[in-house]
Design a protein around this motif. Structure first.
Motif, PDB file in Angstrom:
ATOM      1  N   TYR A 230       0.827  -1.200   0.000  1.00  0.00           N
ATOM      2  CA  TYR A 230       0.000   0.000   0.000  1.00  0.00           C
ATOM      3  C   TYR A 230       0.868   1.259   0.000  1.00  0.00           C
ATOM      4  O   TYR A 230       0.531   2.255  -0.625  1.00  0.00           O
TER       5      TYR A 230
ATOM      6  N   TRP B 255      -1.780   1.308  -7.569  1.00  0.00           N
ATOM      7  CA  TRP B 255      -2.917   2.227  -7.423  1.00  0.00           C
ATOM      8  C   TRP B 255      -4.230   1.490  -7.199  1.00  0.00           C
ATOM      9  O   TRP B 255      -5.082   1.946  -6.449  1.00  0.00           O
TER      10      TRP B 255
ATOM     11  N   LYS C 294      -4.368   0.573  -3.562  1.00  0.00           N
ATOM     12  CA  LYS C 294      -4.570   1.753  -2.719  1.00  0.00           C
ATOM     13  C   LYS C 294      -6.015   2.223  -2.764  1.00  0.00           C
ATOM     14  O   LYS C 294      -6.619   2.544  -1.740  1.00  0.00           O
ATOM     15  N   ILE C 295      -6.588   2.288  -3.961  1.00  0.00           N
ATOM     16  CA  ILE C 295      -7.969   2.751  -4.109  1.00  0.00           C
ATOM     17  C   ILE C 295      -8.925   1.784  -3.423  1.00  0.00           C
ATOM     18  O   ILE C 295      -9.818   2.198  -2.670  1.00  0.00           O
ATOM     19  N   CYS C 296      -8.738   0.485  -3.643  1.00  0.00           N
ATOM     20  CA  CYS C 296      -9.626  -0.519  -3.058  1.00  0.00           C
ATOM     21  C   CYS C 296      -9.552  -0.499  -1.528  1.00  0.00           C
ATOM     22  O   CYS C 296     -10.589  -0.476  -0.852  1.00  0.00           O
ATOM     23  N   GLN C 297      -8.350  -0.482  -0.964  1.00  0.00           N
ATOM     24  CA  GLN C 297      -8.220  -0.491   0.492  1.00  0.00           C
ATOM     25  C   GLN C 297      -8.718   0.806   1.107  1.00  0.00           C
ATOM     26  O   GLN C 297      -9.304   0.803   2.183  1.00  0.00           O
ATOM     27  N   THR C 298      -8.511   1.924   0.442  1.00  0.00           N
ATOM     28  CA  THR C 298      -9.012   3.199   0.951  1.00  0.00           C
ATOM     29  C   THR C 298     -10.535   3.216   0.952  1.00  0.00           C
ATOM     30  O   THR C 298     -11.158   3.667   1.922  1.00  0.00           O
ATOM     31  N   LEU C 299     -11.164   2.727  -0.118  1.00  0.00           N
ATOM     32  CA  LEU C 299     -12.630   2.668  -0.170  1.00  0.00           C
ATOM     33  C   LEU C 299     -13.194   1.753   0.913  1.00  0.00           C
ATOM     34  O   LEU C 299     -14.193   2.092   1.566  1.00  0.00           O
TER      35      LEU C 299
ATOM     36  N   ALA D 117     -11.796   1.089   3.804  1.00  0.00           N
ATOM     37  CA  ALA D 117     -11.612   1.769   5.089  1.00  0.00           C
ATOM     38  C   ALA D 117     -12.652   2.866   5.286  1.00  0.00           C
ATOM     39  O   ALA D 117     -13.260   2.994   6.363  1.00  0.00           O
ATOM     40  N   VAL D 118     -12.901   3.674   4.256  1.00  0.00           N
ATOM     41  CA  VAL D 118     -13.902   4.750   4.360  1.00  0.00           C
ATOM     42  C   VAL D 118     -15.295   4.158   4.564  1.00  0.00           C
ATOM     43  O   VAL D 118     -16.073   4.643   5.399  1.00  0.00           O
TER      44      VAL D 118
END
Length: 164
Positions: A14, A20, A23-28, A30-31
């Motif tokens: 990450y 990318w 990063k996008i998948c894990q951030t989504l 988490a949010v």
């Protein structure tokens, strides 16, 4: 300590360059997780404030919000106690392990270990020939006079220790 000399103990894709999609998948995720956790709390607060501020539209009646807040307080309190017990117990276990390792550390002396290795290699070379010759043969027959006594290696190290 220079940057290239520091030991890397862990890696995480990450935080590396690129990746990318990860990063996008894990951030989504988490949010979304935080939204799921915080949305009932926000709804309860809005409902509690709307009881005193009639201009706010209540999501549910105050009595239900009070029961919901009590439920969350009990659940969060229980989780807090469990996490506290886990944290304290793991700290005690790690401290005990560290103390035992520190107490046992003097039993392993790297310099003495190196001297023993040199002494053992010299003994084996004298007894069975050079290291290269020992490694080059496929099959070796030990002569009766070359057999080792049961405690011969231990006596060798004991003599080395007395010879210090």
């Amino acid at each position: 300590m220079k940057e290239n000399q520091r030991q890397q103990l862990y890696t995480d894709a990450y935080f590396e360059r690129g990746h990318w999609g990860l990063k996008i998948c894990q951030t989504l995720v988490a949010v979304l997780g935080w939204l799921i956790v915080l949305s009932p709390l926000v709804l309860m607060v809005i409902s509690a404030i709307s009881f005193y501020q009639p201009t706010w539209w209540p999501w549910w009646h105050l009595q239900l919000a009070q029961r919901e807040m009590l439920y969350y307080a009990v659940v969060l309190g229980f989780i807090f106690v469990l996490v506290g017990i886990f944290t304290v117990s793991m700290t005690l276990i790690q401290n005990r392990k560290r103390q035992q390792l520190v107490e046992q550390w003097p039993t392993f002396d790297p310099l003495n270990q190196q001297r023993r290795k040199v002494e053992l290699n010299a003994f084996m070379t004298k007894r069975f020939g050079s290291l290269e010759a020992r490694h080059a043969v496929r099959q070796y027959t030990v002569k009766p006079e070359q057999n080792l006594a049961t405690d011969q290696i231990q006596q060798l190290f004991h003599q080395q220790h007395l010879g210090k």
